[in-house]
Motif scaffolding. Structure first.
Motif, short mmCIF file in Angstrom:
data_model
loop_
_atom_site.label_atom_id
_atom_site.label_comp_id
_atom_site.label_asym_id
_atom_site.label_seq_id
_atom_site.Cartn_x
_atom_site.Cartn_y
_atom_site.Cartn_z
N ARG A 176 12.08 3.86 3.05
CA ARG A 176 11.40 3.32 1.87
C ARG A 176 9.93 3.66 2.05
NH1 ARG A 176 9.56 -2.44 0.63
NH2 ARG A 176 9.60 -2.70 -1.63
N LEU A 177 9.52 4.70 1.35
CA LEU A 177 8.19 5.28 1.49
C LEU A 177 7.27 4.68 0.44
CD1 LEU A 177 6.54 7.51 3.00
CD2 LEU A 177 7.33 9.11 1.24
N THR A 178 6.22 3.99 0.87
CA THR A 178 5.39 3.25 -0.08
C THR A 178 4.13 4.01 -0.45
OG1 THR A 178 4.04 2.01 1.52
CG2 THR A 178 6.24 1.14 1.03
N TYR A 179 3.62 3.73 -1.65
CA TYR A 179 2.39 4.37 -2.12
C TYR A 179 1.66 3.40 -3.04
CZ TYR A 179 4.50 5.16 -6.73
OH TYR A 179 5.06 4.97 -7.96
N ALA A 180 0.38 3.70 -3.29
CA ALA A 180 -0.45 2.90 -4.19
C ALA A 180 -0.75 3.67 -5.47
CB ALA A 180 -1.75 2.52 -3.50
N ILE A 181 -0.77 2.97 -6.60
CA ILE A 181 -1.14 3.57 -7.88
C ILE A 181 -2.55 4.13 -7.83
CG2 ILE A 181 -1.59 3.07 -10.31
CD1 ILE A 181 1.38 3.27 -9.68
N GLN A 182 -3.42 3.54 -7.00
CA GLN A 182 -4.80 4.03 -6.87
C GLN A 182 -4.85 5.51 -6.55
OE1 GLN A 182 -7.27 1.76 -4.15
NE2 GLN A 182 -8.73 3.44 -3.94
N MET A 183 -3.90 5.99 -5.77
CA MET A 183 -3.88 7.41 -5.44
C MET A 183 -3.77 8.26 -6.71
SD MET A 183 -1.36 9.53 -2.84
CE MET A 183 0.16 9.03 -3.67
N VAL A 184 -2.88 7.87 -7.61
CA VAL A 184 -2.72 8.61 -8.85
C VAL A 184 -3.92 8.42 -9.76
CG1 VAL A 184 -1.26 8.95 -10.88
CG2 VAL A 184 -0.21 8.41 -8.67
#
Length: 434
Positions: free
Chosen positions: A100-108
């Motif tokens: 389960r690889l997590t990311y933040a919308i801030q990156m986009v």
């Protein structure tokens, strides 16, 4: 190609629908489709009742771990200590078949604001400072020599997905936060639709972008809408007017549409309220209060066979296994049981977060053993929190040691070999499919 020209083209493509992934590879979408359908992971996956199925008609059950990438550096943690290949190999060696690889919308958001993605080099410095950032970045390059000063954050995610394909590890992409930081609290401004940092339009744009980008990752078989929706305690007006199942349903439909429109292949995971501890109204078909509507598959025309439920459980003080199992059932796992007359909507259900301190004999206690027993009985998928031995930064502390981590601080070996051999490996062997 001249680097400045390439940069301009990438910026243009990123801002015109998230096509950067297809630009940077030769015919990636067709290759990805062929790889999914004709070989592992035999996708796209679909749901059939309580099961997730591949193109061969076989059940797929995730048995995996969380790998955070949503904090301030905005790349998967641990790469200052070990290589991507080494970490994925370690995960696979325990019998796990998914991350389960997590990311933040801030990156986009930053890709749209800047016209291009940020380099890993700059991201380390921005997150950790002018002294510690370059030091951590130097360690990152030493462990991952295929990268260089031009490597962007998304290219690191690409490399993780590519290694997972190589080792046959499913990738489940999880939107953990909007603002890149440690999760979670009710006052962090990320908890609910319309919260301080949780701009709904940016959220759906981010989901669309990542779903589009993920088309070139054959190992990507599912995505979540949002991690641990919770009461926006720092915004009492929003809390009183909007923190409810009615507004949950309104926004969930926006999120599922964003993902499916961009990438119709992936499964979409729906999480519930109160830190995703229950999704009962969806399962039992009760009213989405304070409104009068109910969850209906008719609201998801064309992709009802793409929806999956997820719940989290951290009842670590549990002393009675039967009581814990009953709680799990009532929080959402009832959806696996069409034979229950109160089950209106049948779905696959996964426990996408649970975990405990890896020191001592905690893994032999009621909570850990009962969770393992229940998942085995239900043949249900799971992701343990967390693989990380440490974080680049957590809650302001750099190089934070994670006592719940499967791996040691330097990510070199298991923190508790007793648990891995006596608990995790048997659980993975009993549940993993696909």
């Amino acid at each position: 190609m001249n680097s400045s020209i390439r940069s301009s083209l990438v910026s243009l493509l990123a801002l015109s629908g998230g096509l950067f992934a297809s630009f940077s590879r030769a015919s990636p979408l067709k290759e990805a489709e062929n790889a999914r359908a004709d070989s592992w992971p035999f996708g796209p996956l679909v749901t059939s009742g309580r099961d997730m199925k591949n193109t061969q008609g076989s059940n797929v059950v995730y048995a995996g771990t969380n790998w955070p990438g949503h904090s301030e550096v905005m790349i998967p943690d641990g790469l200052n200590y070990q290589s991507i290949e080494g970490i994925v190999t370690k995960i696979k060696s325990a019998g796990m078949n998914a991350i389960r690889l997590t990311y933040a919308i801030q990156m986009v958001d930053e890709i749209y604001s800047n016209g291009k993605d940020t380099t890993v080099k700059d991201s380390f410095t921005k997150a950790l400072g002018s002294t510690n950032g370059p030091k951590a970045y130097s360690q990152f390059l030493a462990k991952n020599p295929s990268f260089n000063d031009t490597t962007t954050r998304l290219q690191v995610f690409d490399a993780v997905a590519a290694e997972c394909l190589k080792q046959k590890v499913f990738v489940h992409l999880d939107n953990h936060m909007s603002k890149a930081t440690w999760c979670c609290s009710g006052s962090d401004g990320n908890g609910w639709f319309g919260d301080t940092y949780y701009n709904v339009d940016n959220w759906t744009r981010g989901l669309t972008y990542m779903a589009n980008h993920g088309k070139s990752w054959p190992a990507l078989t599912s995505m979540s809408l949002r991690n641990e929706l919770r009461s926006p305690d720092s915004n009492q007006s929003l809390k009183s007017q909007s923190y409810n199942w009615r507004d949950w349903y309104t926004n969930i439909k926006k999120g599922t549409s964003a993902i499916h429109s961009a990438n119709p292949d992936v499964l979409i995971f729906l999480s519930g309220l109160d830190y995703d501890t229950y999704v009962t109204p969806v399962v039992q078909g009760t009213t989405m209060t304070p409104g009068s509507g109910k969850f209906s598959t008719a609201d998801f025309q064309g992709y009802t066979n793409k929806l999956v439920l997820e719940v989290h459980n951290y009842q670590n003080s549990a002393s009675n296994c039967n009581s814990l199992k009953s709680s799990l059932y009532n929080s959402g796992f009832q959806a696996l049981h069409a034979e229950d007359s109160k089950t209106v909507n049948v779905f696959p259900v996964l426990l996408t977060e649970f975990g405990f301190d890896m020191s001592g004999s905690t893994w032999q206690g009621t909570y850990a053993t009962c969770i393992a027993s229940y998942l085995t009985e239900q043949k249900a998928g799971w992701f343990i929190w967390v693989v990380s031995g440490s974080y680049y930064i957590r809650s302001g502390t750099q190089d934070f040691d994670e006592l719940w981590g499967l791996l040691k601080h330097d990510w070199s070996d298991w923190r508790s070999t007793a648990y891995i051999n006596g608990g995790l490996k048997p659980l993975a062997a009993a549940t993993a499919q696909g």
